[in-house]
Design an enzyme around this catalytic site. Structure first.
Site, mmCIF file in Angstrom:
data_model
loop_
_atom_site.group_PDB
_atom_site.id
_atom_site.type_symbol
_atom_site.label_atom_id
_atom_site.label_comp_id
_atom_site.label_asym_id
_atom_site.label_seq_id
_atom_site.Cartn_x
_atom_site.Cartn_y
_atom_site.Cartn_z
ATOM 1 N N ASP A 16 0.832 -1.214 0.000
ATOM 2 C CA ASP A 16 0.000 0.000 0.000
ATOM 3 C C ASP A 16 0.866 1.264 0.000
ATOM 4 O O ASP A 16 1.959 1.267 0.551
ATOM 5 C CB ASP A 16 -0.919 -0.026 1.236
ATOM 6 C CG ASP A 16 -2.056 0.974 1.100
ATOM 7 O OD1 ASP A 16 -2.413 1.344 -0.040
ATOM 8 O OD2 ASP A 16 -2.591 1.402 2.147
ATOM 9 N N GLU A 63 -12.316 -5.014 -3.527
ATOM 10 C CA GLU A 63 -12.910 -3.689 -3.321
ATOM 11 C C GLU A 63 -12.270 -2.602 -4.188
ATOM 12 O O GLU A 63 -12.788 -1.485 -4.273
ATOM 13 C CB GLU A 63 -12.802 -3.286 -1.840
ATOM 14 C CG GLU A 63 -13.719 -4.073 -0.903
ATOM 15 C CD GLU A 63 -13.236 -5.497 -0.648
ATOM 16 O OE1 GLU A 63 -12.005 -5.727 -0.633
ATOM 17 O OE2 GLU A 63 -14.085 -6.399 -0.479
ATOM 18 N N ASN A 64 -11.135 -2.928 -4.824
ATOM 19 C CA ASN A 64 -10.462 -1.901 -5.632
ATOM 20 C C ASN A 64 -11.229 -1.537 -6.908
ATOM 21 O O ASN A 64 -10.898 -0.561 -7.584
ATOM 22 C CB ASN A 64 -9.019 -2.323 -5.967
ATOM 23 C CG ASN A 64 -8.061 -2.199 -4.795
ATOM 24 O OD1 ASN A 64 -7.083 -2.947 -4.684
ATOM 25 N ND2 ASN A 64 -8.299 -1.259 -3.886
ATOM 26 N N TRP A 65 -12.304 -2.319 -7.212
ATOM 27 C CA TRP A 65 -13.182 -1.940 -8.331
ATOM 28 C C TRP A 65 -13.864 -0.610 -8.071
ATOM 29 O O TRP A 65 -14.388 0.018 -8.994
ATOM 30 C CB TRP A 65 -14.263 -3.012 -8.549
ATOM 31 C CG TRP A 65 -13.732 -4.311 -9.056
ATOM 32 C CD1 TRP A 65 -13.539 -5.452 -8.319
ATOM 33 C CD2 TRP A 65 -13.342 -4.630 -10.391
ATOM 34 N NE1 TRP A 65 -13.046 -6.452 -9.121
ATOM 35 C CE2 TRP A 65 -12.917 -5.976 -10.401
ATOM 36 C CE3 TRP A 65 -13.313 -3.905 -11.592
ATOM 37 C CZ2 TRP A 65 -12.465 -6.616 -11.558
ATOM 38 C CZ3 TRP A 65 -12.870 -4.546 -12.735
ATOM 39 C CH2 TRP A 65 -12.451 -5.886 -12.711
HETATM 40 C C1 IPE Z 1 -5.294 -2.736 -0.028
HETATM 41 O O1 IPE Z 1 -5.037 -1.386 -0.167
HETATM 42 C C2 IPE Z 1 -5.304 -3.402 -1.371
HETATM 43 C C3 IPE Z 1 -4.027 -3.521 -2.057
HETATM 44 C C4 IPE Z 1 -2.862 -3.104 -1.631
HETATM 45 C C5 IPE Z 1 -4.092 -4.200 -3.313
HETATM 46 P P1 IPE Z 1 -6.200 -0.310 -0.262
HETATM 47 O O2 IPE Z 1 -5.523 0.998 -0.472
HETATM 48 O O3 IPE Z 1 -7.182 -0.710 -1.288
HETATM 49 O O4 IPE Z 1 -6.895 -0.407 1.162
HETATM 50 P P2 IPE Z 1 -7.847 0.611 1.927
HETATM 51 O O5 IPE Z 1 -8.910 1.019 0.962
HETATM 52 O O6 IPE Z 1 -7.000 1.781 2.330
HETATM 53 O O7 IPE Z 1 -8.343 -0.144 3.107
HETATM 54 C C1 IPE Z 2 -1.771 0.221 -3.287
HETATM 55 O O1 IPE Z 2 -1.530 1.583 -3.356
HETATM 56 C C2 IPE Z 2 -1.892 -0.386 -4.638
HETATM 57 C C3 IPE Z 2 -3.238 -0.877 -4.976
HETATM 58 C C4 IPE Z 2 -4.299 -0.816 -4.224
HETATM 59 C C5 IPE Z 2 -3.377 -1.467 -6.277
HETATM 60 P P1 IPE Z 2 -2.714 2.620 -3.301
HETATM 61 O O2 IPE Z 2 -3.142 2.937 -4.697
HETATM 62 O O3 IPE Z 2 -3.801 2.168 -2.413
HETATM 63 O O4 IPE Z 2 -1.954 3.884 -2.695
HETATM 64 P P2 IPE Z 2 -2.525 4.895 -1.613
HETATM 65 O O5 IPE Z 2 -2.989 4.101 -0.445
HETATM 66 O O6 IPE Z 2 -3.645 5.641 -2.283
HETATM 67 O O7 IPE Z 2 -1.354 5.772 -1.306
HETATM 68 MG MG MG Z 3 -4.151 2.421 -0.408
#
Ligand code: IPE
Ligand code: IPE
Ligand code: MG
Length: 243
Positions: A16, A63-65
């Site tokens: 993250d 949930e990243n969708w």
């Molecule tokens: C968790 O990170 C998912 C990945 C690193 C792939 P997120 O950035 O999606 O998590 P939340 O939304 O802060 O909990």
């Molecule tokens: C994690 O980095 C990578 C994925 C979820 C694919 P983020 O994109 O969540 O980065 P932050 O949390 O917004 O900095």
């Molecule tokens: Mg993140």
């Protein structure tokens, strides 16, 4: 080489902080994701050098969708390119690749690229990297329940052991160390069942900056932990360790 019980066999990582890393540089989020892929490639080698056998990395969550469509398609594109760009390097470095997660919503082109990467690296044994893509801990438990019901098993047939065999990481030992970069202290629906006794390690380091020094800090923290698995005595190897 005799493996030290102070080295985790299986490390799980929530990679993250890519977005914030890019923002700090006044760059678009995609730039952070791109840097994150390079960091992962380096981290695989570093973890393998230190004796880690399995590395499970969270690349895209169920949930990243919820993210803007252009970020989602950018991430998918990046993963597609990485699957071929780094394949030769992974083969020559002895890395076995596996992709875990829900294939629904993932293009055939990407699934084919994964299949090629899995096949090309199937005989490698230096380290196994499990890429969790479109993965969620709750999805995993639900798909395992569906399996159990579809196979017609009765309630009393279900035990923790039989249920665990239908979960995604059934052939892999449970993670010993669960690392999350980026400063948040939550699991975000990663390995829920499997992380039951994982040692948790959180760092403010943003994923693209997670290099050798940070890896060694995480491993040193793990080495100093006293694992008990519910018992009164500490376990140096873990309850299922042999020898
Ligand atoms: C968790 O990170 C998912 C990945 C690193 C792939 P997120 O950035 O999606 O998590 P939340 O939304 O802060 O909990
Ligand atoms: C994690 O980095 C990578 C994925 C979820 C694919 P983020 O994109 O969540 O980065 P932050 O949390 O917004 O900095
Ligand atoms: Mg993140």
């Amino acid at each position: 080489m005799e493996r030290s019980p102070r080295i985790p066999r299986h490390v799980a990582v929530v990679m993250d902080g890519n977005g914030r890393w890019a923002k700090n540089r006044y760059m678009p989020r995609f730039f952070g994701h791109k840097a994150g892929v390079d960091t992962l490639i380096r981290a695989i080698d570093l973890f393998a050098d230190r004796g880690v056998e399995y590395l499970t990395v969270f690349a895209f969550s169920s949930e990243n969708w919820k993210r803007p469509a252009d970020e989602v398609s950018g991430l998918f594109g990046l993963v597609l390119v990485a699957a071929s760009k780094y394949l030769e390097a992974m083969v020559s470095k002895g890395v076995r690749i596996r992709v875990i997660g829900n294939r629904e919503g993932v293009s055939e082109q990407l699934q084919d690229a994964w299949m090629r990467a899995e096949q090309a690296t199937a005989h490698n044994d230096r380290i196994t990297v499990l890429v969790a893509f479109n993965f969620g801990g709750r999805w995993d438990v639900v798909q395992a329940c569906r399996h159990a019901l579809a196979s017609g098993c009765s309630p009393e047939d279900i035990t923790e052991e039989s249920f665990a065999r239908t979960l995604t990481l059934s052939e892999v030992p449970d993670p010993d160390l669960f690392i999350r970069t980026g400063g948040e202290m939550r699991l975000s629906n990663f390995l829920l069942w499997q992380a039951a006794y994982a040692e948790l390690y959180f760092t403010n380091c943003l994923w693209p900056d997670f290099g050798a020094e940070e890896i060694d800090l995480a491993l040193a923290s793990f080495a100093a932990r006293d694992r008990r698995f519910g018992g009164a005595e500490s376990w140096s190897h873990g309850p299922d360790a042999t020898g």
